[in-house]
Design an enzyme around this catalytic site. Sequence first.
Site, PDB file in Angstrom:
ATOM      1  N   THR A 134       0.845  -1.205  -0.225  1.00 38.19           N
ATOM      2  CA  THR A 134       0.000   0.029   0.120  1.00 38.19           C
ATOM      3  C   THR A 134       0.853   1.179  -0.058  1.00 38.19           C
ATOM      4  O   THR A 134       1.883   1.264   0.442  1.00 38.19           O
ATOM      5  CB  THR A 134      -0.816   0.233   1.029  1.00 38.19           C
ATOM      6  OG1 THR A 134      -1.376   1.319   1.463  1.00 38.19           O
ATOM      7  CG2 THR A 134      -0.101  -0.196   2.473  1.00 38.19           C
ATOM      8  N   ASP A 135       0.345   2.332  -0.500  1.00 42.49           N
ATOM      9  CA  ASP A 135       1.107   3.370  -0.282  1.00 42.49           C
ATOM     10  C   ASP A 135       0.821   4.181   1.190  1.00 42.49           C
ATOM     11  O   ASP A 135       1.898   5.144   1.341  1.00 42.49           O
ATOM     12  CB  ASP A 135       0.161   4.676  -1.218  1.00 42.49           C
ATOM     13  CG  ASP A 135      -1.089   4.719  -0.992  1.00 42.49           C
ATOM     14  OD1 ASP A 135      -1.851   4.502  -0.203  1.00 42.49           O
ATOM     15  OD2 ASP A 135      -1.750   5.700  -2.021  1.00 42.49           O
ATOM     16  N   GLU A 136       0.345   3.561   2.060  1.00 41.71           N
ATOM     17  CA  GLU A 136       0.231   4.028   3.270  1.00 41.71           C
ATOM     18  C   GLU A 136       1.784   3.988   4.035  1.00 41.71           C
ATOM     19  O   GLU A 136       1.867   4.476   4.965  1.00 41.71           O
ATOM     20  CB  GLU A 136      -0.858   3.638   4.235  1.00 41.71           C
ATOM     21  CG  GLU A 136      -2.268   3.838   3.396  1.00 41.71           C
ATOM     22  CD  GLU A 136      -3.296   3.476   4.500  1.00 41.71           C
ATOM     23  OE1 GLU A 136      -3.471   3.893   5.711  1.00 41.71           O
ATOM     24  OE2 GLU A 136      -4.499   3.186   3.993  1.00 41.71           O
ATOM     25  N   TYR A 160      -1.768  -0.295  10.887  1.00 40.51           N
ATOM     26  CA  TYR A 160      -2.095  -0.927   9.612  1.00 40.51           C
ATOM     27  C   TYR A 160      -0.845  -0.598   8.703  1.00 40.51           C
ATOM     28  O   TYR A 160      -0.004  -1.717   8.102  1.00 40.51           O
ATOM     29  CB  TYR A 160      -3.249  -0.546   9.060  1.00 40.51           C
ATOM     30  CG  TYR A 160      -3.181  -0.976   7.593  1.00 40.51           C
ATOM     31  CD1 TYR A 160      -3.063  -2.284   7.104  1.00 40.51           C
ATOM     32  CD2 TYR A 160      -3.293   0.185   6.644  1.00 40.51           C
ATOM     33  CE1 TYR A 160      -3.056  -2.605   5.735  1.00 40.51           C
ATOM     34  CE2 TYR A 160      -3.238  -0.211   5.270  1.00 40.51           C
ATOM     35  CZ  TYR A 160      -3.091  -1.406   4.613  1.00 40.51           C
ATOM     36  OH  TYR A 160      -3.098  -1.756   3.325  1.00 40.51           O
ATOM     37  N   LYS A 164       2.375  -3.375   7.158  1.00 40.91           N
ATOM     38  CA  LYS A 164       2.593  -3.547   5.898  1.00 40.91           C
ATOM     39  C   LYS A 164       4.024  -3.068   5.760  1.00 40.91           C
ATOM     40  O   LYS A 164       4.770  -3.751   4.773  1.00 40.91           O
ATOM     41  CB  LYS A 164       1.585  -2.788   4.905  1.00 40.91           C
ATOM     42  CG  LYS A 164       0.278  -3.087   5.104  1.00 40.91           C
ATOM     43  CD  LYS A 164       0.094  -4.663   4.525  1.00 40.91           C
ATOM     44  CE  LYS A 164       0.422  -4.613   2.966  1.00 40.91           C
ATOM     45  NZ  LYS A 164       0.199  -5.933   2.480  1.00 40.91           N
TER      46      LYS A 164
END
Length: 360
Positions: A134-136, A160, A164
């Site tokens: 993810t870009d997060e 989260y 990741k």
Amino acid sequence: MQTFLVTGGMGFIGSNFVLKACKEQWASIINLDKLTYASNYQTLAELEQHPDYTFVRGDICDLELLKDLLEQYKPDAIVNFAAESHVDRSILHPHAFIETNILGTFRLLEASRAYWEKLLGQKRDSFRFLQVSTDEVYGSLNPTDPAFRENTPYAPNSPYAASKAGADHLVRAYYHTYGLPTLTTNCSNNYGPRQFPEKLIPLMILNALNSKPLPIYGDGQNIRDWLYVEDHCDALYQVLQHGRIGETYNIGGNNEQTNLAVVNQICTVLDQLAPKANFQHAELITFVKDRLGHDRRYAIDNSKIQRELGWEPRESFNSGLLKTIQWYLNHTDWVEQVQSGAYQAWIEQNYGDRNSSTAV
């Protein structure tokens, strides 16, 4: 035909990938999924009799199961979608995110390394491990900051995102330490059919259809880059087939939108497709207290995957959103199952007395 072991293939992105892989004959699919709250077995019911599809209920934390599956099916690639993914849930219950996203990825890497090291010739040379991320993991951007690139430092701001990020680092380490042929993708916010209705777009669609409030965090000016899920699946396949081993590819939709703008667009489309007699859907918009650690802006720089692999998104936000809303309008049975929890009762009835390696 190649064989892919897909983990988390009953989830939102995973199920769309599995459907597309089977329909377009990308590969035979072995779908390993734990069937948690956000997975719905009925999502892939149309594939039950498909000759190139096998479902296995199981957990990526189960190392012996992973080893057995790799030995039995001898896949040409592993595509790891399996993850706890809802930020709000990670704030309330971070333990599950560490367990699945970090420990699960570690065990999947360990099983993959043991399997890959025994392969010979072309089978060994062509094997790939794809980590779908993810870009997060990159943190938050200010309004004028350049978009995230593959060399943007990781700066996760939620449990989260941190879980990741930890998984991505493990994948990188297994390439550099052991030579495992890994690939990593970091995508922006996905939307489209079959998304569990705790996420923004399906939540707003379903609340609006039921004349419920449309809750928007803070001032609604948080910005996300929206990527239609089928575009994402096409990108993943291109990375699997042509990506350079050990590399990361950012995948975005070129569609930066504020949350408020997204909800207003949903309301506009619903006013046309499912009009209410006494009011417009935008009247349901309600601003609520912002969530903890809410990143202000995400944006993806797609230039690497466009330059190296020739991929770019096909859907505009308007066209993708229209397809998404129409899907939810046309699949009220799926929505009812998810909202009532009936599919979870079915899972328990069908699998409650079976072991984790039961295949369908």
